[in-house]
Design an enzyme around this catalytic site. Structure first.
Site, PDB file in Angstrom:
ATOM      1  CE  LYS A  35      -0.240  -0.286   5.039  1.00  0.00           C
ATOM      2  NZ  LYS A  35      -1.038  -0.722   6.183  1.00  0.00           N
ATOM      3  NE  ARG A 130      -6.303   0.776  12.365  1.00  0.00           N
ATOM      4  CZ  ARG A 130      -5.087   0.651  11.833  1.00  0.00           C
ATOM      5  NH1 ARG A 130      -4.277   1.706  11.796  1.00  0.00           N
ATOM      6  NH2 ARG A 130      -4.672  -0.496  11.361  1.00  0.00           N
ATOM      7  CE1 TYR A 255      11.983  32.158   2.720  1.00  0.00           C
ATOM      8  CE2 TYR A 255      12.354  29.797   2.520  1.00  0.00           C
ATOM      9  CZ  TYR A 255      12.034  31.013   1.942  1.00  0.00           C
ATOM     10  OH  TYR A 255      11.762  31.074   0.617  1.00  0.00           O
ATOM     11  CG  MET A 303       8.612  23.852  -1.691  1.00  0.00           C
ATOM     12  SD  MET A 303       7.613  24.858  -2.791  1.00  0.00           S
ATOM     13  CE  MET A 303       6.675  25.828  -1.627  1.00  0.00           C
TER      14      MET A 303
END
Ligand SMILES: *Cc1c(COP(=O)(O)O)cnc(C)c1O
Length: 358
Positions: A35, A130, A255, A303
């Site tokens: 997955k 769950r 930053y 980023m």
């Protein structure tokens, strides 16, 4: 030209890890859990590489359909089951097996007539709380499935552990006992163990183990390493230095001027950032491997870039490789620095990171 940043995936490591899991669970079949894009390693790549797995575990119907579209013929199981009644005929059409964990799924199975019965794994909640039917509901649910013509027989049986990654937490044995008692003498296959179950709770291995993270060479346990279990890391996350600058004591970088150099040094800029899935919250000192040595992240991860302190005497060059994690810098260690788990680091890589199979 190889792209940057890239996740280099070792076929050899994946195959080795599957073989190692077979060795650790010699009486069990292996449902390889792929997955979340094969835990970031590439869904179809991983499945095609592990073509001798006994089956594949997935979380979404779309993932299973992508494997079928890619020519994967193996057994496929939706670990969370189907979400909509309309998905049932798709399961039948593509020969995909499903977990049933909730009464809404029973009702959907009872509301249609399928062209063929679907293979079902009934999930019992033995303590994870769950998904799954409570032990008190188990027998009635089992009977309901048994009398449903849309359900193939025998019905298979599963549960999931809450704390198998804590080798001294006996709740795993308690969960196992509940499961064994409830399912005693029933036909059908049984599966309990994820990676941690397979590695640490041998008595839970049963007919099928369902390893995910261990297949990728990573330990599910904090402070542990896949290598200690004979597993090989399958992913190397690589980028390169795109700038090296002299940096004066007292100067900050990035930053928010988050970090200030105490001494003169050289700062390297590595082309990877949170836009690639490298966490923005990686603290000062998070390790990066450059030219065989560990250098610390300084300043904030941005980023597209992050900055490392190469040291005043550094001889690195622009274009040199930077390894964010891999064989010589285990992802488990990086995760610990960042305050997360390796699962999150590998699955959160964004599509900007090229996944390259060796
Ligand atoms: C994801 C998942 C697994 C695999 O877990 P790992 O800890 O990665 O081995 C096994 N079973 C179920 C039900 C899952 O959702």
């Amino acid at each position: 030209m190889k792209p940057f940043p890239r996740a280099e995936i070792s076929r050899k490591a994946l195959k080795h890890n599957l073989a190692r899991l077979h060795e650790l669970a010699p009486s069990s079949k292996v449902m390889a859990v792929v997955k979340a894009n094969g835990y970031g390693h590439g869904l179809l790549n991983v499945a095609q590489c592990l073509d001798n797995a006994d089956g594949f575990g997935l979380a979404r119907l779309e993932e299973a359909l992508a494997l079928r579209a890619g020519g994967v013929k193996a057994k496929l199981l939706l670990l969370e089951g189907f979400f909509r009644v309309g998905d049932l005929e798709t399961l039948v059409e593509h020969d995909i097996e499903t977990v049933v964990h909730h009464v809404s799924q029973l009702e959907m199975l009872e509301s249609v007539t399928l062209s063929r019965p679907v293979t079902v794994w009934l999930k019992v909640d033995t303590g994870m709380h769950r998904l799954g039917f409570a032990p008190e509901q188990f027998h009635a649910t089992y009977q309901r499935l048994l009398s449903n013509e849309n359900v193939a027989k025998p019905i298979h049986l599963m549960t999931h552990f809450a704390s198998a990654d804590e080798p001294s937490n006996s709740s795993t044995l308690a969960q196992q006992k509940v499961f064994d008692t409830l399912t005693k003498n029933l036909p059908g296959d049984r599966t309990l163990a994820n990676s941690a179950g397979a590695l640490f709770w041998q008595s839970s291995q049963a007919d099928w183990i369902r390893p995910g993270i261990a297949l990728y060479g990573v330990s599910p346990v904090l402070g542990d390493l896949g290598a200690k279990h004979g597993l090989l890391p399958a992913m190397e996350l690589v980028s390169q230095l795109i700038s090296i600058r002299d940096h004066k004591a007292g100067d900050s970088v990035g930053y928010g001027s988050f970090w200030t150099a105490k001494t003169d040094t050289q700062l390297g800029v590595v082309a990877i950032g949170y836009g690639d899935g490298y966490p923005r919250n990686a603290p000062l000192g998070t390790p990066v491997l450059i030219n065989g040595r560990i250098v610390p992240i300084v300043g904030r991860v941005s980023m597209d870039m992050l900055t490392v302190d190469l040291g005043v005497d550094a001889t690195d060059n622009v274009g040199d490789l930077a390894v964010l994690w891999g064989k010589k810098l285990p992802v488990e260690e990086v995760a610990e620095h960042i305050g997360t788990i390796a699962y999150e680091l590998v699955t959160k890589l964004t599509p900007r990171v090229a996944v390259c199979l060796d």
